[in-house]
Scaffold this motif. Structure first.
Motif, PDB file in Angstrom:
ATOM      1  N   VAL A  58      -6.230   3.416  -4.342  1.00 45.74           N
ATOM      2  CA  VAL A  58      -5.448   2.525  -3.469  1.00 45.74           C
ATOM      3  C   VAL A  58      -6.352   1.912  -2.403  1.00 45.74           C
ATOM      4  O   VAL A  58      -6.315   0.706  -2.142  1.00 45.74           O
ATOM      5  CB  VAL A  58      -4.283   3.297  -2.811  1.00 45.74           C
ATOM      6  CG1 VAL A  58      -3.607   2.425  -1.757  1.00 45.74           C
ATOM      7  CG2 VAL A  58      -3.280   3.722  -3.870  1.00 45.74           C
ATOM      8  N   ILE A  91       1.107   4.162  -3.005  1.00 43.77           N
ATOM      9  CA  ILE A  91       0.944   5.597  -2.740  1.00 43.77           C
ATOM     10  C   ILE A  91       2.187   6.357  -3.165  1.00 43.77           C
ATOM     11  O   ILE A  91       2.115   7.450  -3.754  1.00 43.77           O
ATOM     12  CB  ILE A  91       0.638   5.830  -1.240  1.00 43.77           C
ATOM     13  CG1 ILE A  91      -0.714   5.198  -0.872  1.00 43.77           C
ATOM     14  CG2 ILE A  91       0.632   7.323  -0.921  1.00 43.77           C
ATOM     15  CD1 ILE A  91      -1.042   5.293   0.606  1.00 43.77           C
ATOM     16  N   ARG A  97      -5.142   8.089  -3.993  1.00 46.74           N
ATOM     17  CA  ARG A  97      -5.437   7.476  -2.696  1.00 46.74           C
ATOM     18  C   ARG A  97      -6.774   6.742  -2.717  1.00 46.74           C
ATOM     19  O   ARG A  97      -6.908   5.665  -2.141  1.00 46.74           O
ATOM     20  CB  ARG A  97      -5.453   8.566  -1.609  1.00 46.74           C
ATOM     21  CG  ARG A  97      -5.727   8.027  -0.210  1.00 46.74           C
ATOM     22  CD  ARG A  97      -5.587   9.120   0.832  1.00 46.74           C
ATOM     23  NE  ARG A  97      -5.988   8.665   2.151  1.00 46.74           N
ATOM     24  CZ  ARG A  97      -5.216   7.973   2.971  1.00 46.74           C
ATOM     25  NH1 ARG A  97      -3.998   7.636   2.593  1.00 46.74           N
ATOM     26  NH2 ARG A  97      -5.656   7.603   4.172  1.00 46.74           N
ATOM     27  N   ILE A 109       0.848  -1.200   0.000  1.00 40.53           N
ATOM     28  CA  ILE A 109       0.000   0.000   0.000  1.00 40.53           C
ATOM     29  C   ILE A 109       0.883   1.249   0.000  1.00 40.53           C
ATOM     30  O   ILE A 109       0.637   2.210  -0.756  1.00 40.53           O
ATOM     31  CB  ILE A 109      -0.933  -0.010   1.225  1.00 40.53           C
ATOM     32  CG1 ILE A 109      -1.896  -1.204   1.159  1.00 40.53           C
ATOM     33  CG2 ILE A 109      -1.714   1.302   1.306  1.00 40.53           C
ATOM     34  CD1 ILE A 109      -2.886  -1.144   0.024  1.00 40.53           C
ATOM     35  N   ARG A 110       1.923   1.236   0.804  1.00 38.42           N
ATOM     36  CA  ARG A 110       2.841   2.382   0.831  1.00 38.42           C
ATOM     37  C   ARG A 110       3.529   2.554  -0.514  1.00 38.42           C
ATOM     38  O   ARG A 110       3.736   3.678  -0.983  1.00 38.42           O
ATOM     39  CB  ARG A 110       3.881   2.171   1.933  1.00 38.42           C
ATOM     40  CG  ARG A 110       3.304   2.175   3.349  1.00 38.42           C
ATOM     41  CD  ARG A 110       4.386   1.899   4.371  1.00 38.42           C
ATOM     42  NE  ARG A 110       3.851   1.902   5.739  1.00 38.42           N
ATOM     43  CZ  ARG A 110       4.566   1.620   6.813  1.00 38.42           C
ATOM     44  NH1 ARG A 110       5.863   1.311   6.692  1.00 38.42           N
ATOM     45  NH2 ARG A 110       4.009   1.646   8.012  1.00 38.42           N
TER      46      ARG A 110
END
Length: 313
Positions: free
Chosen positions: A225, A216, A222, A212-213
């Motif tokens: 995601v 991003i 966002r 996820i990081r």
């Protein structure tokens, strides 16, 4: 996939037999005479009572009684009550009321629980997050009996007086789907609180994952995601909870059905236990066990849809 489904269905047979035999043995062990209860305060003729006991195999040992019952179930016959009413006919209309109530509660639980959990997770540590956690704690702490009567008074009586609109009927199932909104929320209240907290925890942990990081950091929006990656993976434990909760909602509807005067299988189960009507009690339990089995099978199949890495060979 087909082999997996067949294997799971075969595994369900001993579960069904074990659950129904356990309930059958519990009802068998209850004190009192079910035939004598048919006469109420009067004394039944001993000869007639003997005929009824022989007809319903009440003089047979427990295992033989259970064999008569379960062999009929596998032929689609749930037996008859001691008052000569077929159990399947008795359960038909009442089962529809309970399934409508349970499905309404499940939809409210999914929409409100996942929605509040998502909102709290995206605002972790803020006032909104704290307020949602406080409300869920209140729902968990307050008994269903209290929640039901309070909402009946506020939304069913006071709201009708102030607006003149009877949008939340307080008793009976005479107004279609609206009749199940208030009891559905009362029935799902505790589950909504647990699902909200589970959604928040699952999503917070997923948002901390490395992939996820990375997404991003690469500039992916966002919203995408969260919606496409984080929420999809966070849904797996939520689907598990919802699948298991469907049977619990149906089995735990006795208090809610009593408060809102809904003639479902909850009230019927209570009356049948009191009267020791074994075919009715075990018939209702059999249906609930089947609901559990089918719901869990659907949940397992949904895993492969949510996570392509899961495969059933």
């Amino acid at each position: 996939m087909g082999r997996y489904v067949i294997r799971r269905l075969l595994q369900a047979i001993p579960v069904l037999l074990g659950a129904t035999f356990l309930i059958f043995a519990v009802v068998f062990a209850l004190p009192g005479d079910p035939i004598g209860a048919l006469a109420g305060d009067k004394r039944m003729d001993p000869a007639f009572a003997a005929v009824l006991r022989e007809q319903y195999h009440l003089n047979d040992p427990l295992l033989l009684q259970y064999w008569h019952y379960i062999s009929g179930v596998f032929q689609g016959d749930f037996g008859t009550t001691f008052s000569k009413v077929p159990v399947s006919e008795l359960m038909a209309g009442k089962f529809q009321v309970t399934i409508n109530l349970a499905l309404t509660a499940l939809v409210l639980e999914a929409v409100i629980g996942i929605g509040l959990g998502l909102w709290a997770a995206l605002r972790q540590g803020k006032a909104t997050d704290t307020a949602i956690l406080a409300v869920t704690l209140l729902l968990i702490s307050v008994p269903v009996l209290v929640t039901g009567f309070v909402l009946q008074l506020l939304l069913g009586v006071q709201l009708k007086k102030s607006t003149g609109i009877d949008f939340f009927p307080v008793a009976g199932a005479f107004d279609g789907w609206r009749s199940y909104l208030l009891p559905g929320f009362v029935l799902a209240g505790v589950s909504i609180a647990y699902l909200t907290r589970l959604t928040r925890t699952s999503l917070v942990e997923t948002l901390r994952a490395d992939y996820i990081r990375t997404a991003i950091a690469k500039g992916m929006p966002r919203r995408r995601v969260i919606g496409r990656h984080a929420l999809r993976n966070a849904l797996i434990p939520l689907i598990t909870y919802l699948g298991a909760d469907l049977g619990a909602l149906m089995g735990g509807a006795i208090i809610t059905e009593t408060i809102f005067n809904l003639n479902g299988i909850g009230q019927q189960l209570y009356q049948s236990v009191y009267l020791r009507e074994q075919p009715v009690v075990v018939g209702i339990v059999t249906i609930l066990v089947l609901v559990y089995i089918v719901a869990n099978l659907i949940v397992d199949l949904l895993y492969a849809v949510l996570d392509p890495r899961i495969r059933y060979e």
